[in-house]
Design an enzyme around this catalytic site. Sequence first.
Site, short mmCIF file in Angstrom:
data_model
loop_
_atom_site.label_atom_id
_atom_site.label_comp_id
_atom_site.label_asym_id
_atom_site.label_seq_id
_atom_site.Cartn_x
_atom_site.Cartn_y
_atom_site.Cartn_z
N ASN A 1 -10.15 0.30 0.33
CA ASN A 1 -8.93 0.39 0.33
C ASN A 1 -8.38 -0.33 -0.89
O ASN A 1 -8.56 -1.41 -1.07
CB ASN A 1 -8.25 -0.44 1.52
CG ASN A 1 -6.79 -0.73 1.69
OD1 ASN A 1 -5.94 -0.42 0.72
ND2 ASN A 1 -6.43 -1.18 2.91
N CYS B 1 0.95 -1.39 -0.02
CA CYS B 1 0.06 -0.08 0.07
C CYS B 1 0.90 1.26 0.08
O CYS B 1 0.44 2.45 -0.44
CB CYS B 1 -0.96 -0.08 1.22
SG CYS B 1 -2.07 -1.40 1.08
N HIS C 1 -3.26 7.08 2.45
CA HIS C 1 -3.76 5.85 1.95
C HIS C 1 -4.61 5.66 2.63
O HIS C 1 -4.97 5.79 4.05
CB HIS C 1 -2.60 4.74 2.27
CG HIS C 1 -2.96 3.24 2.18
ND1 HIS C 1 -3.92 3.18 0.99
CD2 HIS C 1 -3.17 2.15 2.94
CE1 HIS C 1 -4.04 1.60 0.93
NE2 HIS C 1 -3.81 1.30 2.37
#
Lengths: 84, 341
Positions: free
Chosen positions: B285, B115, B255
Site C-alpha cells: 500500500n 490515500c 487504491h
Amino acid sequence: MSDVFVRFRQMVAAVRGIDEDRITPESRLVEDLEADSIDIVELMLDAEREFGINIEKQEAQSLRTVGEIVSFIEARLAEQSTSS
Amino acid sequence: MKLRTVGITGIGAHVPEQILSNADLEQRHHVSDQWIRRRTGVVERRICTREQATSDLAVPAARQALAAAGLRPEEVQFIITATMTPDHLWPSAGSTIQGRLGAVNAGACDLNAACSGFVYALAVGTQLVRSGLYDNVLVIGADVISKFVDWTDPKTYLFGDGAGAVVLQPIADREEGLIDFMLGSDGSRGDILQLPAGGSRRPSSHETLDQGLHRPVMDGYDTFEFAATAVMDSIEKVLARTSYSIEDVDLIVPHQANQRLFRPVAKWLGISVDKFFVNIERYGNTVAASVPIGLYEAVHRKRLKKGDLVVLTAFGAGLTWAGAVLRWTYSPNDGHEILHP
C-alpha cells in the site's frame, strides 16, 4: 434449521471457501472454521446487506459461534419488525 | 464560457530500488510470509533508504510523465502533489518538486487527503484545465510511509513507498477523458486512522516520542469496514453522476489498501473480481501513489488501452474517499518500460 441459519451458512461457506456440511450452529468461527479478523468483518458486512440490519463492532466481536450470530440476527430482525 | 474536455496525456511512476520482501520480515520479526500474504496479499514492497525522501521518488515520476506528454518542465503551469509524507512539514513537497524539476513557470502546492489524495488532486487539477485557467497541469501522488511506521507492528507490513504522476491537458470533446468525480469525507471518525503527534495539536517533544505517539494508530476492524464501505460508495456514487453503469466499466483501478478488499466488493457489485487491477503483491500500500502506479502498470501491462472506461476508487485517513470515471486517452510510445517486469 431456520431460514437465517441456512442463508448465513451459505455466506460463511463462501467467505471461508469450505463445504456447508462443515458448518453447524456450534462451529466457532475462529477456532473451528479458521476465520481471521478480515473474514469476520466481511461476514458481518455480508449479513448487514443480506438481512438489512446494523451490527456494531462490539457486537460482532462478542459473537463466537455461528449459532450465536444467527440468534443475534434473528433477534435484530424481530426488533425491527415490532418497531416498524 | 465553454468548459473544456480534459485528459491524461502522460503518465510516469517511480519506486525505490530497495526491496523489502516478506522473507526479509520473517528473518527480522516473528512473522511468516504466509501470514502476511493471507492477511494482505503483499509479497514484497519498495522502501526508501535513510537518505531518500518523497520528492526523490516524485521527481523521476514527474519527469517521465512530462516526457510521455512531450512537455518541457518550463511549460508546466501548476503542480499539485497529493502526499501526507512531504519531505518537510513545510515547505510543501509540491514546491520542492517544482524547484527540482525546473518548472519555473508553475505554481505548486500539496493536497493531503491521505490515500485518497491522488484522486482528490486529479479532481482539482481537472477543474483548473476544464475552466481554461491552465493548459498543462501536473498531478502527483507520492508518499514515503516507511519512515513513519513501526516495522515491529504487523499492521505495517502492508505498506511500501512510491510515486506516480500524470499530465492533464485539454483534449478533443469526443475523447471524453476525465468525466466525473465524487469526493467524500467523515472527519467525525478521523481517529480510526491517525498519526497522533508531530502536528500543532501535539508537537514533537521528548514526551510524544517516549509515548510512541509518532507511530500510526490504525484499528483493523474499523479500517477494513470503512474501506469496504467506501469502495462501494465511491464506485456507486461516481457512476451515478454519469450516464454509465458498472457493466460499462472495463477496469477499476483501486487504491491498493489490502488484497482482501476486492473479493467482497466484487461480490456486492455483482462483477468479477478480475475487473479490479491489483498489484499490491509487489508494492504494498503506497498511500497516495498507489492509484497512479496502478494506472501506470495497467497501461504498460496492456490491461488498459485507449478508449477503455475506467473507474478509480480510493479511501484513507480523514476519513476520506474518492471516485473518478474516465475514458482512457493515453497510449504509451515505444521506449517506456514497465516499472518492474
